[in-house]
Design a protein around this motif. Structure first.
Motif, PDB file in Angstrom:
ATOM      1  N   SER A 276     -28.632  10.547 -61.198  1.00  0.00           N
ATOM      2  CA  SER A 276     -28.999   9.496 -60.242  1.00  0.00           C
ATOM      3  C   SER A 276     -28.423   9.814 -58.867  1.00  0.00           C
ATOM      4  O   SER A 276     -27.255  10.200 -58.734  1.00  0.00           O
ATOM      5  CB  SER A 276     -28.489   8.132 -60.706  1.00  0.00           C
ATOM      6  OG  SER A 276     -28.831   7.128 -59.770  1.00  0.00           O
ATOM      7  N   ASN A 277     -29.264   9.664 -57.859  1.00  0.00           N
ATOM      8  CA  ASN A 277     -28.851   9.763 -56.464  1.00  0.00           C
ATOM      9  C   ASN A 277     -29.080   8.382 -55.866  1.00  0.00           C
ATOM     10  O   ASN A 277     -30.207   8.027 -55.506  1.00  0.00           O
ATOM     11  CB  ASN A 277     -29.676  10.820 -55.730  1.00  0.00           C
ATOM     12  CG  ASN A 277     -29.208  11.047 -54.304  1.00  0.00           C
ATOM     13  OD1 ASN A 277     -28.776  10.117 -53.623  1.00  0.00           O
ATOM     14  ND2 ASN A 277     -29.301  12.288 -53.833  1.00  0.00           N
ATOM     15  N   GLU A 278     -28.025   7.589 -55.802  1.00  0.00           N
ATOM     16  CA  GLU A 278     -28.160   6.209 -55.337  1.00  0.00           C
ATOM     17  C   GLU A 278     -28.559   6.142 -53.870  1.00  0.00           C
ATOM     18  O   GLU A 278     -29.306   5.241 -53.463  1.00  0.00           O
ATOM     19  CB  GLU A 278     -26.853   5.447 -55.572  1.00  0.00           C
ATOM     20  CG  GLU A 278     -26.435   5.336 -57.033  1.00  0.00           C
ATOM     21  CD  GLU A 278     -27.392   4.493 -57.849  1.00  0.00           C
ATOM     22  OE1 GLU A 278     -28.059   3.618 -57.262  1.00  0.00           O
ATOM     23  OE2 GLU A 278     -27.479   4.721 -59.076  1.00  0.00           O
TER      24      GLU A 278
ATOM     25  N   GLN B 276     -19.100  14.373 -57.041  1.00  0.00           N
ATOM     26  CA  GLN B 276     -18.805  14.974 -55.737  1.00  0.00           C
ATOM     27  C   GLN B 276     -20.063  15.510 -55.063  1.00  0.00           C
ATOM     28  O   GLN B 276     -20.236  15.358 -53.848  1.00  0.00           O
ATOM     29  CB  GLN B 276     -17.784  16.110 -55.929  1.00  0.00           C
ATOM     30  CG  GLN B 276     -16.541  15.718 -56.699  1.00  0.00           C
ATOM     31  CD  GLN B 276     -15.745  14.607 -56.043  1.00  0.00           C
ATOM     32  OE1 GLN B 276     -15.710  14.515 -54.809  1.00  0.00           O
ATOM     33  NE2 GLN B 276     -15.099  13.769 -56.838  1.00  0.00           N
ATOM     34  N   ASP B 277     -20.921  16.146 -55.827  1.00  0.00           N
ATOM     35  CA  ASP B 277     -22.162  16.727 -55.284  1.00  0.00           C
ATOM     36  C   ASP B 277     -23.344  15.899 -55.772  1.00  0.00           C
ATOM     37  O   ASP B 277     -23.612  15.832 -56.976  1.00  0.00           O
ATOM     38  CB  ASP B 277     -22.321  18.177 -55.743  1.00  0.00           C
ATOM     39  CG  ASP B 277     -21.170  19.060 -55.260  1.00  0.00           C
ATOM     40  OD1 ASP B 277     -20.703  18.840 -54.129  1.00  0.00           O
ATOM     41  OD2 ASP B 277     -20.742  19.943 -56.027  1.00  0.00           O
ATOM     42  N   LEU B 278     -24.047  15.272 -54.845  1.00  0.00           N
ATOM     43  CA  LEU B 278     -25.149  14.395 -55.216  1.00  0.00           C
ATOM     44  C   LEU B 278     -26.254  15.181 -55.912  1.00  0.00           C
ATOM     45  O   LEU B 278     -26.645  16.260 -55.456  1.00  0.00           O
ATOM     46  CB  LEU B 278     -25.718  13.705 -53.975  1.00  0.00           C
ATOM     47  CG  LEU B 278     -24.762  12.805 -53.191  1.00  0.00           C
ATOM     48  CD1 LEU B 278     -25.497  12.122 -52.046  1.00  0.00           C
ATOM     49  CD2 LEU B 278     -24.124  11.770 -54.107  1.00  0.00           C
ATOM     50  N   PRO B 279     -26.771  14.663 -57.032  1.00  0.00           N
ATOM     51  CA  PRO B 279     -27.867  15.344 -57.744  1.00  0.00           C
ATOM     52  C   PRO B 279     -29.102  15.461 -56.857  1.00  0.00           C
ATOM     53  O   PRO B 279     -29.447  14.547 -56.115  1.00  0.00           O
ATOM     54  CB  PRO B 279     -28.121  14.419 -58.930  1.00  0.00           C
ATOM     55  CG  PRO B 279     -26.856  13.667 -59.134  1.00  0.00           C
ATOM     56  CD  PRO B 279     -26.294  13.476 -57.762  1.00  0.00           C
ATOM     57  N   ASN B 280     -29.763  16.619 -56.940  1.00  0.00           N
ATOM     58  CA  ASN B 280     -30.998  16.869 -56.197  1.00  0.00           C
ATOM     59  C   ASN B 280     -32.175  16.576 -57.123  1.00  0.00           C
ATOM     60  O   ASN B 280     -32.415  17.300 -58.088  1.00  0.00           O
ATOM     61  CB  ASN B 280     -31.036  18.319 -55.707  1.00  0.00           C
ATOM     62  CG  ASN B 280     -32.256  18.596 -54.861  1.00  0.00           C
ATOM     63  OD1 ASN B 280     -32.908  17.681 -54.364  1.00  0.00           O
ATOM     64  ND2 ASN B 280     -32.588  19.873 -54.695  1.00  0.00           N
ATOM     65  N   ILE B 281     -32.914  15.512 -56.853  1.00  0.00           N
ATOM     66  CA  ILE B 281     -33.999  15.050 -57.720  1.00  0.00           C
ATOM     67  C   ILE B 281     -35.320  15.109 -56.956  1.00  0.00           C
ATOM     68  O   ILE B 281     -35.418  14.584 -55.841  1.00  0.00           O
ATOM     69  CB  ILE B 281     -33.730  13.621 -58.222  1.00  0.00           C
ATOM     70  CG1 ILE B 281     -32.390  13.573 -58.968  1.00  0.00           C
ATOM     71  CG2 ILE B 281     -34.853  13.137 -59.145  1.00  0.00           C
ATOM     72  CD1 ILE B 281     -31.922  12.180 -59.312  1.00  0.00           C
ATOM     73  N   SER B 282     -36.315  15.742 -57.550  1.00  0.00           N
ATOM     74  CA  SER B 282     -37.614  15.893 -56.891  1.00  0.00           C
ATOM     75  C   SER B 282     -38.740  15.617 -57.875  1.00  0.00           C
ATOM     76  O   SER B 282     -38.508  15.423 -59.069  1.00  0.00           O
ATOM     77  CB  SER B 282     -37.754  17.308 -56.324  1.00  0.00           C
ATOM     78  OG  SER B 282     -37.628  18.272 -57.347  1.00  0.00           O
ATOM     79  N   ILE B 283     -39.972  15.609 -57.388  1.00  0.00           N
ATOM     80  CA  ILE B 283     -41.146  15.382 -58.233  1.00  0.00           C
ATOM     81  C   ILE B 283     -41.267  16.512 -59.234  1.00  0.00           C
ATOM     82  O   ILE B 283     -41.126  17.683 -58.871  1.00  0.00           O
ATOM     83  CB  ILE B 283     -42.411  15.276 -57.364  1.00  0.00           C
ATOM     84  CG1 ILE B 283     -42.304  14.090 -56.405  1.00  0.00           C
ATOM     85  CG2 ILE B 283     -43.661  15.128 -58.238  1.00  0.00           C
ATOM     86  CD1 ILE B 283     -43.466  13.996 -55.433  1.00  0.00           C
ATOM     87  N   PRO B 284     -41.501  16.215 -60.508  1.00  0.00           N
ATOM     88  CA  PRO B 284     -41.629  17.284 -61.523  1.00  0.00           C
ATOM     89  C   PRO B 284     -42.783  18.227 -61.215  1.00  0.00           C
ATOM     90  O   PRO B 284     -43.760  17.851 -60.567  1.00  0.00           O
ATOM     91  CB  PRO B 284     -41.883  16.504 -62.819  1.00  0.00           C
ATOM     92  CG  PRO B 284     -41.406  15.118 -62.553  1.00  0.00           C
ATOM     93  CD  PRO B 284     -41.624  14.877 -61.093  1.00  0.00           C
ATOM     94  N   ASN B 285     -42.666  19.468 -61.697  1.00  0.00           N
ATOM     95  CA  ASN B 285     -43.751  20.440 -61.518  1.00  0.00           C
ATOM     96  C   ASN B 285     -45.020  19.942 -62.199  1.00  0.00           C
ATOM     97  O   ASN B 285     -44.978  19.429 -63.312  1.00  0.00           O
ATOM     98  CB  ASN B 285     -43.324  21.788 -62.112  1.00  0.00           C
ATOM     99  CG  ASN B 285     -42.195  22.430 -61.337  1.00  0.00           C
ATOM    100  OD1 ASN B 285     -42.058  22.216 -60.131  1.00  0.00           O
ATOM    101  ND2 ASN B 285     -41.375  23.219 -62.013  1.00  0.00           N
TER     102      ASN B 285
END
Length: 283
Positions: free
Chosen positions: A113-115, A272-281
Motif C-alpha cells: 500500500s502507498n497511502e 521506509q521505501d514507499l511501494p511502487n504500484i502501477s497498472i498490471p500488465n
C-alpha cells in the motif's frame, strides 16, 4: 531627685496563680500521654514468589500507552503510515472429516500500500483442497489506483473493473488471520529487522479467526505469538498454531481436522521505501 514609679502587683495575687499554672501543666501532660500515637503506615509486604516476575515486567515494560492493546484487525493503524507492506502465509496438514483421507494445503497473500499515492496491490495464491474448492490452486492479483480497480486471473488475463477486482485489491489481513483484543506485554522484547518490538499475550477467546469456520461439533485450540512495534503502533509478526477438529478453512467446502499454521509479517523495508504500484500488465 527623680523617682521611678513601678506598677504595684500584690504578692498574694502572684502566689494565687502559681498552683493553677502547675495544675494545668500536669493535666496537659496527662492528656498527651493518653492520646494515641499515630504510627507510620506499614508498607505492603511484597510477595516473594511473584517479586522476580514483577521486577522483570517493570524493567522490560514497553513505552507508555502500550500496557494493554487492541489490534483487531491485526493490520490496524497501518493506514496512518505513508506506505507499508505485509505477507500472510499458512499451511494445513490433516484429514478430511467425512472420508478420513489426507488433507493438505497452503496459501500466501502479499499486500502493498502507498497511502500517499492512494494505491494498493494484493496477490493471492492458494493450493490444496483443504483450503480451496479448486485443489489445483489459484493465483489472483488485484490493484487499486485511487478509485480504479484491476484484476489478473489465474490465466494471467487482466481485466479493468468488476466486483472480483475490488474484492482481491481490498483483501486484508483482518479478513484472513483476524485480530486480537486485550493483549498485554509479557516482558520479552527484541529487535525485528532493526525495529524494537515487544511480545504480547492474550486469552484465546480474545482472538478472532475468520479463516476458520466452525460448526456444531467443531473445536479449536491455539498457540499464539504476537510481537508489536510501539514506534509504528503496529504488529510486526503474528504467528498462530491451531489444532482444529471438524472445521472448514478459508474457501474450502469440506470440513477437516488437523494442524493449521498461519503467520502475519510486516515488511520493515516498506516502512521506509514507499511501494511502487502501477497498472498490471495487459490492462
Amino acid at each position: 531627685m527623680s523617682v521611678t514609679l513601678r506598677p504595684y502587683t500584690p504578692t498574694h495575687r502572684r502566689k494565687r496563680w502559681q498552683p493553677v499554672t502547675i495544675l494545668l501543666g500536669v493535666v496537659l501532660s496527662g492528656l498527651a500521654a493518653c492520646l494515641p500515637v499515630e504510627e507510620p503506615p506499614v508498607p505492603t509486604v511484597a510477595q516473594i514468589d511473584t517479586l522476580p516476575t514483577a521486577l522483570f515486567l517493570t524493567q522490560n515494560a514497553p513505552p507508555a500507552g502500550f500496557g494493554e492493546v487492541n489490534f483487531d484487525p491485526i493490520d490496524a493503524n497501518l493506514t496512518d503510515l505513508e506506505g507499508w507492506a505485509y505477507r500472510i502465509t499458512g499451511s494445513f496438514s490433516g484429514t478430511f472429516v467425512e472420508s478420513g483421507d489426507p488433507a493438505s494445503g497452503d496459501f500466501e497473500i502479499d499486500v502493498w500500500s502507498n497511502e500517499l499515492g492512494e494505491a494498493r496491490r494484493v496477490t493471492l495464491q492458494v493450493r490444496g483442497a483443504a483450503l480451496s474448492p479448486d485443489a489445483a490452486g489459484r493465483r489472483l492479483e488485484g490493484v487499486r489506483l485511487s478509485n480504479d480497480y484491476y484484476t489478473v486471473d489465474t490465466n494471467g488475463v487482466c481485466t479493468a473493473g468488476g466486483d472480483s477486482a475490488s474484492i482481491i485489491a481490498d483483501l486484508s489481513a483482518g479478513q484472513i488471520i483476524g485480530g486480537v483484543r486485550g493483549a498485554v506485554p509479557n516482558g520479552f522484547h527484541h529487535e525485528i529487522a532493526g525495529i524494537e518490538s515487544w511480545n504480547y499475550t492474550f486469552a484465546p477467546e480474545d482472538a478472532r479467526l475468520p479463516a476458520v469456520h466452525q460448526e456444531e461439533g467443531s473445536s479449536v485450540s491455539m498457540t499464539p505469538d504476537l510481537w508489536i512495534a510501539p514506534d509504528y503502533n503496529a504488529v510486526m509478526t503474528y504467528d498462530l498454531r491451531l489444532v482444529v477438529e471438524n472445521v472448514r478453512i478459508l474457501w474450502a467446502e469440506k470440513p477437516v481436522s488437523g494442524t493449521l499454521k498461519m503467520r502475519y509479517e510486516l515488511d520493515a523495508g516498506a516502512l521506509q521505501d514507499l511501494p511502487n504500484i502501477s497498472i498490471p500488465n495487459g490492462c
